[in-house]
Design a protein around this motif. Sequence first.
Motif, mmCIF file in Angstrom:
data_model
loop_
_atom_site.group_PDB
_atom_site.id
_atom_site.type_symbol
_atom_site.label_atom_id
_atom_site.label_comp_id
_atom_site.label_asym_id
_atom_site.label_seq_id
_atom_site.Cartn_x
_atom_site.Cartn_y
_atom_site.Cartn_z
ATOM 1 N N LEU A 133 -3.624 1.690 -4.863
ATOM 2 C CA LEU A 133 -2.431 1.894 -5.675
ATOM 3 C C LEU A 133 -1.472 2.811 -4.925
ATOM 4 O O LEU A 133 -1.824 3.392 -3.890
ATOM 5 C CB LEU A 133 -2.775 2.476 -7.044
ATOM 6 N N ARG B 262 5.406 -1.783 -0.064
ATOM 7 C CA ARG B 262 4.785 -2.680 -1.037
ATOM 8 C C ARG B 262 4.160 -3.889 -0.354
ATOM 9 O O ARG B 262 3.083 -4.362 -0.747
ATOM 10 C CB ARG B 262 5.840 -3.112 -2.055
ATOM 11 N N ASP C 67 -3.959 -1.664 -8.565
ATOM 12 C CA ASP C 67 -3.504 -1.130 -9.841
ATOM 13 C C ASP C 67 -2.011 -0.849 -9.784
ATOM 14 O O ASP C 67 -1.386 -0.907 -8.719
ATOM 15 C CB ASP C 67 -4.280 0.147 -10.179
ATOM 16 N N ALA C 68 -1.430 -0.533 -10.947
ATOM 17 C CA ALA C 68 -0.010 -0.208 -11.026
ATOM 18 C C ALA C 68 0.249 1.143 -10.374
ATOM 19 O O ALA C 68 -0.656 1.845 -9.921
ATOM 20 C CB ALA C 68 0.447 -0.202 -12.485
ATOM 21 N N LYS C 69 1.525 1.523 -10.328
ATOM 22 C CA LYS C 69 1.912 2.756 -9.651
ATOM 23 C C LYS C 69 1.524 3.971 -10.488
ATOM 24 O O LYS C 69 1.525 3.931 -11.717
ATOM 25 C CB LYS C 69 3.421 2.760 -9.411
#
Length: 311
Positions: free
Chosen positions: A33, A43, A59-61
Motif C-alpha cells: 500500500l 502508482r 490495499d487502499a492508501k
Amino acid sequence: MATVYKSLSKTDRSKDGDKASGSKRNRQRVLILSSRGVTFRHRHLLNDIHSLLPHSRKDAKLDTKTKLYQLNELADLYNCNNVLFFEARKGKDLYVWMSKPPNGPTVKMHLQNLHTMEELHFTGNCLKGSRPILSFDAAFEKQAHLRVIKELFTHTFGVPKTSRKVKPFIDHVMGFTVADGKIWIRCYQINETDPGKQKPTENGESEYKLNSKESKGLETNLGLVEIGPRFVLTPIVILESSFGGPVIYENKEFVSPNQIRAELRLARAGKFNRRSEQGMERKIKRGDLGLNTEGGRKKERDALDNRVLFA
C-alpha cells in the motif's frame, strides 16, 4: 459448533501433515500500500510489483504519515506477515518501508531512478503468477545491516510454493546488487532457445539450422531478457521492531533530497546577493568620487574652472 470443530480438525490435519513431511510450510503474504500524494509513476510501480508477486495483497492508501504503527493492525486484518509501504513526500520523493510485523525489524529506504514497465518497453515477458529466482550480490554477506536487508528481501519478494495464486514453474529472475552504498534492483525473464533454431549472426547471416535428430543431444541455450521495473534503493535506517523501536542502524552518508534542493536554492540566492552587493559597492564608489548626479559626495570645483573665474 460444527464449523469450529471443522476448522480445528483441519488445523490438526495440517500440523500432522507438516510433521509427517518433515518440512515447514513457507507461509508468506505481503501487504502493499501507499500513502496519500503518490504520483502516477509511483502508482504504476505499485501495480508492477503487485503483478510480479502473486502472494501479495494490495490495499487502499493510508491517510496518515506519522502513525505508521497502524500498519501492524492492517497486516493482522489481511492475514499478512510482510508489509511494503510506499511513502510519498511533496509529490517528488518516494520512501519505501519494509517491515516484518508484528515484531520487526523495519527498514526505511529512499527510492530513486524509477522506471516502470510502461516506460521501458522491454521485449521480455513472464507469465503472471510465476515464482521468481532471487539473485543476491555477494556484498550482502559482508555487512550486518545488509544481511538484515537481504533477509527482508527474501521474505518480501520470495514467493512460496504453497501460495494460492502461484503457477507451478519459474520463468524470471530478480537481481539485487550493491554498488555505491545503494541497492540496484532489476528483473529479467529466463529465455530458453532451442539449439536447432536459426540465430542471426553479427554479419546479418543466419546460422545453419540443425535437424531434430542432430539437436537432440545439445543443451538448450539460456539467456536473460530484462522485463522491468528497475529502481535503486538507498538504506536510511533500520528499526528493531515493526514501524518503531530503537534504531539499530543509521546511514550517516545519506543526504535527504529536501536538503539538497534547499542547498541549491541557497546557492542560487547567493549568486543574486553577490550581484546586488557588487552593485551597491559600485554605486557607493561612484558617489565617493562625485560621479553620481544624485546622492553621494559632490565633487569639489577646481580653482581654475571658468565658472569660478567668471562668476
